[in-house]
Design a protein around this motif. Structure first.
Motif, PDB file in Angstrom:
ATOM      1  N   ARG A 113      51.157  13.525  44.887  1.00 21.18           N
ATOM      2  CA  ARG A 113      51.064  14.499  45.985  1.00 21.18           C
ATOM      3  C   ARG A 113      51.522  15.883  45.517  1.00 21.18           C
ATOM      4  O   ARG A 113      50.968  16.897  45.933  1.00 21.18           O
ATOM      5  N   ARG A 172      53.906  15.143  52.745  1.00 19.21           N
ATOM      6  CA  ARG A 172      53.366  14.077  53.571  1.00 19.21           C
ATOM      7  C   ARG A 172      52.383  14.535  54.646  1.00 19.21           C
ATOM      8  O   ARG A 172      52.475  14.153  55.794  1.00 19.21           O
ATOM      9  N   ARG A 197      46.490  11.025  35.785  1.00 19.85           N
ATOM     10  CA  ARG A 197      47.385   9.864  35.674  1.00 19.85           C
ATOM     11  C   ARG A 197      48.232   9.973  34.398  1.00 19.85           C
ATOM     12  O   ARG A 197      49.426   9.687  34.405  1.00 19.85           O
ATOM     13  N   ASP A 244      49.576   1.192  40.632  1.00 18.96           N
ATOM     14  CA  ASP A 244      49.309   0.549  39.338  1.00 18.96           C
ATOM     15  C   ASP A 244      50.607   0.338  38.569  1.00 18.96           C
ATOM     16  O   ASP A 244      50.603   0.334  37.349  1.00 18.96           O
ATOM     17  N   ARG A 304      40.491   5.170  52.286  1.00 18.06           N
ATOM     18  CA  ARG A 304      41.476   5.379  51.216  1.00 18.06           C
ATOM     19  C   ARG A 304      41.611   4.107  50.367  1.00 18.06           C
ATOM     20  O   ARG A 304      41.671   4.164  49.146  1.00 18.06           O
TER      21      ARG A 304
HETATM   22  O1   DC Z   1      51.536   6.265  48.209  1.00 17.36           O
HETATM   23  P1   DC Z   1      50.955   7.616  48.660  1.00 17.36           P
HETATM   24  O2   DC Z   1      50.138   7.547  49.910  1.00 17.36           O
HETATM   25  O3   DC Z   1      52.005   8.679  48.723  1.00 17.36           O
HETATM   26  O4   DC Z   1      49.937   8.032  47.476  1.00 17.36           O
HETATM   27  C1   DC Z   1      49.061   9.110  47.592  1.00 17.36           C
HETATM   28  C2   DC Z   1      47.848   8.859  46.709  1.00 17.36           C
HETATM   29  O5   DC Z   1      48.236   8.882  45.335  1.00 17.36           O
HETATM   30  C3   DC Z   1      47.168   7.512  46.916  1.00 17.36           C
HETATM   31  O6   DC Z   1      46.020   7.610  47.744  1.00 17.36           O
HETATM   32  C4   DC Z   1      46.744   7.054  45.563  1.00 17.36           C
HETATM   33  C5   DC Z   1      47.561   7.874  44.606  1.00 17.36           C
HETATM   34  N1   DC Z   1      48.526   7.088  43.853  1.00 17.36           N
HETATM   35  C6   DC Z   1      48.076   6.516  42.684  1.00 17.36           C
HETATM   36  O7   DC Z   1      46.899   6.620  42.366  1.00 17.36           O
HETATM   37  N2   DC Z   1      48.938   5.828  41.894  1.00 17.36           N
HETATM   38  C7   DC Z   1      50.225   5.685  42.240  1.00 17.36           C
HETATM   39  N3   DC Z   1      51.050   5.023  41.422  1.00 17.36           N
HETATM   40  C8   DC Z   1      50.696   6.247  43.450  1.00 17.36           C
HETATM   41  C9   DC Z   1      49.813   6.941  44.241  1.00 17.36           C
END
Ligand code: DC
Length: 218
Positions: free
Chosen positions: A38, A89, A107, A129, A178
């Protein structure tokens, strides 16, 4: 080497609520990796970059510095030195994070930060992941899920509780969209690790879920 608990699952399954409570009970640090995606999303939004513009997103990763600090036990996320925790958020930021987190270079940018935190501390780390990719040797892996209906209702109650107008069907649709995005992307999709314990919280209370997870942890 820290003691590592990985907790993965779809949006709205209650990972952060549960992980915070487990962290408190067990004395771990709670690491919210979604907050890191985020924070990067805020960087892209500030630069007016469309998530579909992959080259621009990758380019913008070059001048984003995400770091984590703990203040009174709570995770604070910094983007280029600015504390952005209170801005993370919103739906806009969540959607941007969901889209841009599908890009491998995004990533890659956060991988070392996540692994270093887990190496140096006892952590419960939540994400998509963590058990499959970031911490494949985690001591405990949990896959926390709940039905789309349950997750939509929880979000609806949370928003109406804050006095915000919202539509239950639209929330359910957003959650399903999502999920589809997070589960179907090529890089590090959301999926249950083979050695993860499945916890379906659809019909469980928060204390029940916390107690179930704590029973698997040191
Ligand atoms: O858990 P969250 O809703 O705050 O995460 C926001 C976005 O970030 C979620 O749609 C997918 C991505 N995300 C991710 O790809 N890998 C993660 N380890 C955590 C979040």
């Amino acid at each position: 080497m820290g003691y590592n608990v990985a907790i993965d699952g779809p949006a709205g399954a209650g990972k952060s609520t549960i992980a915070k409570l487990v962290a408190k009970e067990k004395g771990y640090i709670y690491v919210d990796t979604g907050a890191m995606y985020r924070a990067l999303a805020i960087h892209f939004l500030k630069k007016n970059i469309a998530p579909e513009n992959t080259d621009a997103v990758i380019d913008a990763c070059g001048d984003a510095e995400v770091s984590i600090r703990y203040e009174d036990g709570a995770q604070q996320v910094y983007l280029n030195g600015e504390n952005v925790t209170s801005m993370l958020r919103t739906e806009e930021v969540g959607n941007m994070a969901s889209k841009t987190s599908a890009i491998p270079q995004v990533r890659e940018k956060l991988l070392e930060l996540q692994r270093t935190l887990a190496r140096e501390n006892d952590v419960i780390m939540d994400g998509r992941d963590i058990g499959t990719n970031i911490l494949p040797d985690a001591d405990v892996k949990i896959f926390l899920t709940a039905s789309v209906e349950t997750r939509a209702k929880r979000r609806y109650d949370e928003l109406t509780g804050k006095g915000e107008a919202c539509d239950l069907e639209q929330i359910a649709k957003d959650i399903a969209d999502r999920d589809a995005r997070d589960m179907n992307r090529e890089t590090a999709p959301l999926k249950q690790a083979e050695d993860a314990i499945l916890v379906d919280s659809s019909h469980m209370t928060i204390p029940e879920v916390v107690s179930e997870i704590c029973s698997h942890c040191r």
